[in-house]
Design a protein around this motif. Structure first.
Motif, PDB file in Angstrom:
ATOM      1  N   SER A  42       0.833  -1.212   0.000  1.00 14.82           N
ATOM      2  CA  SER A  42       0.000   0.000   0.000  1.00 14.82           C
ATOM      3  C   SER A  42       0.865   1.259   0.000  1.00 14.82           C
ATOM      4  O   SER A  42       0.573   2.224  -0.697  1.00 14.82           O
ATOM      5  N   THR A  43       1.932   1.237   0.790  1.00 16.60           N
ATOM      6  CA  THR A  43       2.768   2.424   0.953  1.00 16.60           C
ATOM      7  C   THR A  43       4.105   2.326   0.230  1.00 16.60           C
ATOM      8  O   THR A  43       4.765   3.338   0.020  1.00 16.60           O
ATOM      9  N   GLY A  44       4.518   1.106  -0.102  1.00 20.43           N
ATOM     10  CA  GLY A  44       5.832   0.897  -0.701  1.00 20.43           C
ATOM     11  C   GLY A  44       6.959   0.950   0.320  1.00 20.43           C
ATOM     12  O   GLY A  44       8.128   0.878  -0.032  1.00 20.43           O
ATOM     13  N   ALA A  45       6.596   1.076   1.586  1.00 25.54           N
ATOM     14  CA  ALA A  45       7.587   1.224   2.650  1.00 25.54           C
ATOM     15  C   ALA A  45       8.034  -0.123   3.206  1.00 25.54           C
ATOM     16  O   ALA A  45       7.229  -1.049   3.310  1.00 25.54           O
ATOM     17  N   PRO A  46       9.308  -0.226   3.581  1.00 24.04           N
ATOM     18  CA  PRO A  46       9.767  -1.447   4.243  1.00 24.04           C
ATOM     19  C   PRO A  46       9.201  -1.502   5.662  1.00 24.04           C
ATOM     20  O   PRO A  46       9.068  -0.469   6.328  1.00 24.04           O
ATOM     21  N   ARG A  47       8.845  -2.696   6.103  1.00 25.66           N
ATOM     22  CA  ARG A  47       8.278  -2.883   7.442  1.00 25.66           C
ATOM     23  C   ARG A  47       8.812  -4.171   8.027  1.00 25.66           C
ATOM     24  O   ARG A  47       9.228  -5.073   7.298  1.00 25.66           O
ATOM     25  N   VAL A  48       8.759  -4.274   9.340  1.00 29.19           N
ATOM     26  CA  VAL A  48       9.065  -5.521  10.034  1.00 29.19           C
ATOM     27  C   VAL A  48       7.841  -5.876  10.868  1.00 29.19           C
ATOM     28  O   VAL A  48       7.340  -5.053  11.634  1.00 29.19           O
ATOM     29  N   PHE A  49       7.351  -7.095  10.688  1.00 27.22           N
ATOM     30  CA  PHE A  49       6.174  -7.575  11.402  1.00 27.22           C
ATOM     31  C   PHE A  49       6.583  -8.708  12.326  1.00 27.22           C
ATOM     32  O   PHE A  49       7.382  -9.570  11.935  1.00 27.22           O
ATOM     33  N   LEU A  50       6.053  -8.717  13.531  1.00 26.74           N
ATOM     34  CA  LEU A  50       6.272  -9.839  14.436  1.00 26.74           C
ATOM     35  C   LEU A  50       5.330 -10.961  14.036  1.00 26.74           C
ATOM     36  O   LEU A  50       4.116 -10.752  13.941  1.00 26.74           O
ATOM     37  N   ALA A  51       5.883 -12.136  13.796  1.00 27.93           N
ATOM     38  CA  ALA A  51       5.061 -13.273  13.372  1.00 27.93           C
ATOM     39  C   ALA A  51       3.967 -13.565  14.393  1.00 27.93           C
ATOM     40  O   ALA A  51       2.848 -13.914  14.026  1.00 27.93           O
ATOM     41  N   ALA A  52       4.265 -13.389  15.672  1.00 22.69           N
ATOM     42  CA  ALA A  52       3.282 -13.661  16.727  1.00 22.69           C
ATOM     43  C   ALA A  52       2.091 -12.718  16.669  1.00 22.69           C
ATOM     44  O   ALA A  52       1.018 -13.032  17.199  1.00 22.69           O
ATOM     45  N   ASN A  53       2.238 -11.558  16.001  1.00 17.01           N
ATOM     46  CA  ASN A  53       1.157 -10.578  15.922  1.00 17.01           C
ATOM     47  C   ASN A  53       0.334 -10.697  14.646  1.00 17.01           C
ATOM     48  O   ASN A  53      -0.591  -9.919  14.435  1.00 17.01           O
ATOM     49  N   ILE A  54       0.687 -11.639  13.783  1.00 17.87           N
ATOM     50  CA  ILE A  54      -0.105 -11.873  12.581  1.00 17.87           C
ATOM     51  C   ILE A  54      -1.257 -12.797  12.964  1.00 17.87           C
ATOM     52  O   ILE A  54      -1.043 -13.944  13.361  1.00 17.87           O
ATOM     53  N   LEU A  55      -2.472 -12.265  12.896  1.00 16.12           N
ATOM     54  CA  LEU A  55      -3.659 -13.013  13.308  1.00 16.12           C
ATOM     55  C   LEU A  55      -4.094 -13.999  12.234  1.00 16.12           C
ATOM     56  O   LEU A  55      -4.616 -15.074  12.540  1.00 16.12           O
ATOM     57  N   ALA A  56      -3.916 -13.623  10.964  1.00 19.80           N
ATOM     58  CA  ALA A  56      -4.285 -14.493   9.841  1.00 19.80           C
ATOM     59  C   ALA A  56      -3.509 -14.034   8.617  1.00 19.80           C
ATOM     60  O   ALA A  56      -3.141 -12.869   8.513  1.00 19.80           O
ATOM     61  N   TRP A  57      -3.286 -14.974   7.702  1.00 16.42           N
ATOM     62  CA  TRP A  57      -2.637 -14.618   6.444  1.00 16.42           C
ATOM     63  C   TRP A  57      -3.037 -15.602   5.368  1.00 16.42           C
ATOM     64  O   TRP A  57      -3.449 -16.723   5.658  1.00 16.42           O
ATOM     65  N   GLN A  58      -2.940 -15.140   4.124  1.00 16.46           N
ATOM     66  CA  GLN A  58      -3.203 -16.013   2.981  1.00 16.46           C
ATOM     67  C   GLN A  58      -2.394 -15.503   1.795  1.00 16.46           C
ATOM     68  O   GLN A  58      -2.114 -14.310   1.698  1.00 16.46           O
ATOM     69  N   PRO A  59      -2.003 -16.408   0.914  1.00 15.24           N
ATOM     70  CA  PRO A  59      -1.292 -15.976  -0.294  1.00 15.24           C
ATOM     71  C   PRO A  59      -2.208 -15.135  -1.170  1.00 15.24           C
ATOM     72  O   PRO A  59      -3.412 -15.373  -1.218  1.00 15.24           O
ATOM     73  N   VAL A  60      -1.648 -14.154  -1.846  1.00 18.43           N
ATOM     74  CA  VAL A  60      -2.402 -13.350  -2.794  1.00 18.43           C
ATOM     75  C   VAL A  60      -2.366 -14.077  -4.134  1.00 18.43           C
ATOM     76  O   VAL A  60      -1.297 -14.420  -4.626  1.00 18.43           O
ATOM     77  N   GLN A  61      -3.524 -14.311  -4.680  1.00 20.23           N
ATOM     78  CA  GLN A  61      -3.621 -14.980  -5.969  1.00 20.23           C
ATOM     79  C   GLN A  61      -3.360 -13.971  -7.066  1.00 20.23           C
ATOM     80  O   GLN A  61      -3.966 -12.908  -7.092  1.00 20.23           O
ATOM     81  N   GLU A  62      -2.446 -14.306  -7.959  1.00 22.83           N
ATOM     82  CA  GLU A  62      -2.163 -13.427  -9.092  1.00 22.83           C
ATOM     83  C   GLU A  62      -3.294 -13.528 -10.092  1.00 22.83           C
ATOM     84  O   GLU A  62      -3.792 -14.615 -10.360  1.00 22.83           O
ATOM     85  N   ARG A  63      -3.694 -12.384 -10.607  1.00 22.44           N
ATOM     86  CA  ARG A  63      -4.740 -12.378 -11.632  1.00 22.44           C
ATOM     87  C   ARG A  63      -4.084 -12.577 -12.980  1.00 22.44           C
ATOM     88  O   ARG A  63      -3.114 -11.906 -13.319  1.00 22.44           O
ATOM     89  N   ARG A  64      -4.644 -13.476 -13.729  1.00 21.93           N
ATOM     90  CA  ARG A  64      -4.127 -13.744 -15.069  1.00 21.93           C
ATOM     91  C   ARG A  64      -5.207 -13.409 -16.083  1.00 21.93           C
ATOM     92  O   ARG A  64      -6.345 -13.808 -15.945  1.00 21.93           O
ATOM     93  N   TYR A  65      -4.812 -12.649 -17.067  1.00 30.08           N
ATOM     94  CA  TYR A  65      -5.756 -12.224 -18.088  1.00 30.08           C
ATOM     95  C   TYR A  65      -5.458 -12.959 -19.389  1.00 30.08           C
ATOM     96  O   TYR A  65      -4.312 -13.155 -19.752  1.00 30.08           O
ATOM     97  N   ALA A  66      -6.530 -13.339 -20.058  1.00 32.70           N
ATOM     98  CA  ALA A  66      -6.372 -14.079 -21.325  1.00 32.70           C
ATOM     99  C   ALA A  66      -6.165 -13.144 -22.481  1.00 32.70           C
ATOM    100  O   ALA A  66      -6.436 -11.999 -22.471  1.00 32.70           O
TER     101      ALA A  66
END
Length: 66
Positions: A42-66
């Motif tokens: 969203s911001t393009g900024a580098p960040r550090v996240f604590l794994a213990a503070n991640i409540l949920a996560w999922q891979p982002v699916q790449e959109r493919r156009y025909a």
């Protein structure tokens, strides 16, 4: 259980130390000692996240156009 990896784009729900919950897309740059170094897409900024503070996560699916 899914495993995140370096270079992967994921969407996370995160609670910071102040108790604020945010949802954001990040690109994982490194994982070490319970910390995830990433670029916030969203911001393009580098960040550090604590794994213990991640409540949920999922891979982002790449959109493919025909």
């Amino acid at each position: 259980m899914m495993k995140m990896s370096i270079g992967q784009t994921i969407e996370i729900i995160y609670i910071d130390n102040a108790g604020k919950i945010t949802q954001r897309k990040i690109e994982v740059m490194g994982i070490r000692n319970g910390r995830i170094r990433a670029t916030c897409l969203s911001t393009g900024a580098p960040r550090v996240f604590l794994a213990a503070n991640i409540l949920a996560w999922q891979p982002v699916q790449e959109r493919r156009y025909a």
